[in-house]
Design a protein around this motif. Structure first.
Motif, mmCIF file in Angstrom:
data_model
loop_
_atom_site.group_PDB
_atom_site.id
_atom_site.type_symbol
_atom_site.label_atom_id
_atom_site.label_comp_id
_atom_site.label_asym_id
_atom_site.label_seq_id
_atom_site.Cartn_x
_atom_site.Cartn_y
_atom_site.Cartn_z
ATOM 1 N N PHE A 70 0.781 -1.141 -0.104
ATOM 2 C CA PHE A 70 0.074 0.001 -0.003
ATOM 3 C C PHE A 70 0.962 1.145 -0.160
ATOM 4 C CE2 PHE A 70 -3.618 2.840 0.645
ATOM 5 C CZ PHE A 70 -4.587 2.029 0.489
ATOM 6 N N ALA A 71 1.965 1.133 0.776
ATOM 7 C CA ALA A 71 2.767 2.671 0.884
ATOM 8 C C ALA A 71 3.676 2.661 -0.346
ATOM 9 C CB ALA A 71 3.794 1.933 2.096
ATOM 10 N N ALA A 72 3.956 1.575 -1.287
ATOM 11 C CA ALA A 72 4.556 1.589 -2.473
ATOM 12 C C ALA A 72 3.592 2.170 -3.736
ATOM 13 C CB ALA A 72 4.949 0.170 -2.798
ATOM 14 N N ILE A 73 2.223 1.703 -3.779
ATOM 15 C CA ILE A 73 1.404 1.989 -4.862
ATOM 16 C C ILE A 73 0.425 2.964 -4.637
ATOM 17 C CG2 ILE A 73 2.219 0.086 -6.031
ATOM 18 C CD1 ILE A 73 -0.583 -1.110 -5.862
ATOM 19 N N GLY A 74 0.010 3.235 -3.143
ATOM 20 C CA GLY A 74 -1.264 4.021 -2.711
ATOM 21 C C GLY A 74 -2.384 3.352 -2.892
ATOM 22 N N LYS A 75 -2.587 1.934 -3.006
ATOM 23 C CA LYS A 75 -3.708 1.377 -2.789
ATOM 24 C C LYS A 75 -3.492 -0.098 -2.593
ATOM 25 C CE LYS A 75 -3.941 0.625 -8.011
ATOM 26 N NZ LYS A 75 -4.693 0.734 -9.108
ATOM 27 N N SER A 76 -4.636 -0.829 -2.251
ATOM 28 C CA SER A 76 -4.362 -2.463 -2.011
ATOM 29 C C SER A 76 -4.303 -3.270 -3.320
ATOM 30 C CB SER A 76 -5.794 -2.808 -1.242
ATOM 31 O OG SER A 76 -5.614 -4.246 -1.220
ATOM 32 N N PHE A 77 -3.359 -4.269 -3.319
ATOM 33 C CA PHE A 77 -3.242 -4.904 -4.381
ATOM 34 C C PHE A 77 -4.302 -6.052 -4.693
ATOM 35 C CE2 PHE A 77 -1.018 -7.699 -0.988
ATOM 36 C CZ PHE A 77 -1.499 -8.847 -1.306
ATOM 37 N N ARG A 78 -5.321 -6.005 -3.547
ATOM 38 C CA ARG A 78 -6.510 -6.899 -3.452
ATOM 39 C C ARG A 78 -7.612 -6.199 -4.379
ATOM 40 N NH1 ARG A 78 -6.217 -8.521 2.706
ATOM 41 N NH2 ARG A 78 -5.193 -10.593 2.596
ATOM 42 N N GLY A 79 -7.499 -5.169 -4.891
ATOM 43 C CA GLY A 79 -8.471 -4.384 -5.826
ATOM 44 C C GLY A 79 -9.524 -3.688 -5.035
ATOM 45 N N PHE A 126 8.909 4.569 -2.440
ATOM 46 C CA PHE A 126 9.447 3.150 -1.913
ATOM 47 C C PHE A 126 9.046 2.305 -2.913
ATOM 48 C CE2 PHE A 126 7.567 -0.521 0.124
ATOM 49 C CZ PHE A 126 8.728 -1.219 0.759
ATOM 50 N N ARG A 127 9.784 1.450 -3.395
ATOM 51 C CA ARG A 127 9.587 0.647 -4.496
ATOM 52 C C ARG A 127 9.483 -0.991 -3.872
ATOM 53 N NH1 ARG A 127 11.527 2.740 -9.821
ATOM 54 N NH2 ARG A 127 12.033 5.140 -9.313
ATOM 55 N N ALA A 128 8.552 -1.568 -4.382
ATOM 56 C CA ALA A 128 8.498 -2.781 -4.019
ATOM 57 C C ALA A 128 7.744 -3.614 -5.272
ATOM 58 C CB ALA A 128 7.381 -3.094 -2.958
ATOM 59 N N VAL A 129 8.200 -4.939 -5.314
ATOM 60 C CA VAL A 129 7.749 -5.974 -6.390
ATOM 61 C C VAL A 129 6.908 -6.990 -5.620
ATOM 62 C CG1 VAL A 129 8.188 -7.563 -8.073
ATOM 63 C CG2 VAL A 129 9.256 -5.463 -8.125
ATOM 64 N N LEU A 130 5.353 -7.101 -5.874
ATOM 65 C CA LEU A 130 4.634 -8.190 -5.380
ATOM 66 C C LEU A 130 4.444 -9.461 -6.150
ATOM 67 C CD1 LEU A 130 2.471 -8.888 -3.002
ATOM 68 C CD2 LEU A 130 1.008 -7.774 -4.722
ATOM 69 N N LEU A 142 5.653 3.220 7.802
ATOM 70 C CA LEU A 142 6.631 2.530 7.076
ATOM 71 C C LEU A 142 7.903 3.039 7.018
ATOM 72 C CD1 LEU A 142 6.569 -0.131 4.621
ATOM 73 C CD2 LEU A 142 7.946 1.745 3.597
ATOM 74 N N ASP A 143 8.922 2.651 7.733
ATOM 75 C CA ASP A 143 10.174 3.021 7.612
ATOM 76 C C ASP A 143 10.999 2.262 6.633
ATOM 77 O OD1 ASP A 143 9.916 4.922 9.642
ATOM 78 O OD2 ASP A 143 10.001 3.033 11.106
ATOM 79 N N TYR A 144 11.906 2.976 5.619
ATOM 80 C CA TYR A 144 12.514 2.262 4.655
ATOM 81 C C TYR A 144 13.873 3.246 4.289
ATOM 82 C CZ TYR A 144 10.800 5.899 1.526
ATOM 83 O OH TYR A 144 10.380 7.149 0.711
ATOM 84 N N THR A 145 14.780 2.543 3.749
ATOM 85 C CA THR A 145 16.022 3.074 3.274
ATOM 86 C C THR A 145 16.262 2.916 1.893
ATOM 87 O OG1 THR A 145 17.074 2.583 5.479
ATOM 88 C CG2 THR A 145 18.425 3.201 3.437
ATOM 89 N N ALA A 146 16.509 4.176 1.356
ATOM 90 C CA ALA A 146 16.469 4.528 -0.348
ATOM 91 C C ALA A 146 17.668 5.250 -0.448
ATOM 92 C CB ALA A 146 15.141 5.089 -0.787
#
Length: 368
Positions: free
Chosen positions: A45-54, A113-117, A72-76
């Protein structure tokens, strides 16, 4: 890029939890329906701004709560950063901050914040319809091209207006004749840029899909990926002006067919990716194991392209993936993830691996 940790309040079945992750492999395990996937959902959600469950944002709010929150704490690029959100029952009401600075639009967070699901449902990337593959492209391209999302949003707004005009054409023919070309020109302009970006991404991804599929399966089979967009002339989409001209021609020459259908029949909203294995459609002729390998290769390719664009790998989120893979593919995946951060879920505790284990039960998380 690393997810250092996440804190959630009233998110799905999670009343309150704070989890700290390590840079390598992190495994969330426990029985079904305990909250494992909810944690991945919050991270993504923090990566794309919405739920991947649609689903809409209000549906993630725990029953009886006024709002849900995540931090969400992250390092970039070597810098510690934070994304925080409050999601309210009104779907449009939300409070979002990046590094304690208010963000007015969710689109401003894309690429931060980049994530691949990857989850079992992503098998539809190969065996499903064009809409699933277009959604994959939109999320992946938006992460690497910030202007892409705003262009896509304009396109969809114009498409909505043009479709409304088409539906009223029989009752209001004069208005249709007076304005349809204006909407067509705008649609062609935005669509030409989107088509070029999508085709470029598919060409980049194909190289990694071939490499991953070959290494994963040990097979000599050769997957190919071709982007099929609005231009049927076979010229490709690198020349944006030419694509715009051809798309405008299609939109201008087929009014009667569109009025009969009640919708716009040409444009990037009809696009698809044709995935083939040895020249045969993967959707129609591949086994489920081959389709699963191709879908996973496509998601791994997404991670490689992210590394090319921003100089570091994204966070990989795998929801109940290992149980779907045979021993060869499972071993390949774990080897491929060496040196990257992985947060994965599963029903059983993994033995003999170097990483961090978390037991999830009834919305609570316990580090093992």
């Amino acid at each position: 890029m690393y997810c250092n940790g996440i804190a959630l309040t009233d998110f799905r079945n999670i009343a309150s939890v704070a989890v700290r992750f390590e840079k390598g492999v992190n495994v969330l395990y426990g029985n079904n329906a305990q909250g494992k996937t909810n944690l991945l959902e919050a991270i993504y959600f923090a990566a794309i701004g919405k739920s991947f469950r649609g689903q809409h944002a209000p549906e993630v709010i725990r029953f009886g709560a006024e709002y849900a929150s995540l931090s969400l704490d992250y390092t970039a690029a070597g810098r510690a950063q934070n994304i925080s959100m409050r999601l309210f029952p009104n779907n449009r009401a939300r409070a979002v901050e990046k590094n304690k600075v208010r963000v007015s639009r969710m689109s401003e967070l894309l690429g931060s914040f980049r994530a691949v699901l990857f989850c079992p449902e992503h098998l539809s990337l190969i065996k499903g319809g064009p809409a699933e593959r277009r959604q994959f492209l939109d999320i992946a391209v938006s992460a690497s091209e910030p202007v892409y999302l705003s262009t896509l949003q304009r396109y969809m707004h114009i498409l909505k207006q043009r479709n409304a005009l088409i539906r009223k054409a029989k009752d209001e023919p004069e208005e249709f004749k007076a304005t349809v070309d204006l909407w067509s020109a705008q649609l062609a302009r935005e669509g030409a840029y989107i088509a070029r970006s999508r085709e470029k991404y598919v060409k980049r991804a194909e190289k990694y899909v071939k490499e991953c599929f070959a290494a994963m399966t040990g097979a000599k089979e050769a997957p190919t990926m071709v982007y099929h967009g609005p231009n049927k002339s076979g010229n490709g989409y690198e020349d944006v002006a030419l694509t715009e001209k051809e798309l405008y021609g299609l939109l201008s020459a087929n009014h009667e067919r569109e009025i009969g259908a009640g919708a716009t029949l040409w444009g990037i909203h009809k696009d698809d990716i044709e995935v083939e294995l040895n020249g045969y459609s993967a959707r129609l002729f591949c086994s489920q194991g081959q389709q699963r390998s191709l879908a996973l290769a496509l998601k791994l390719a997404e991670g490689e392209i992210c590394r090319e664009d921003c100089g570091e790998y994204p966070v990989f989120l795998f929801d109940d993936v290992l149980s779907e893979l045979d021993s060869r593919r499972r071993a390949y995946l774990l080897e491929k993830m060496e040196g990257k951060q992985v947060i994965m879920t599963g029903c059983e505790r993994l033995e003999h691996f170097s990483g961090k284990l978390f037991y999830v039960e009834n919305g609570t998380v316990r580090e093992m």
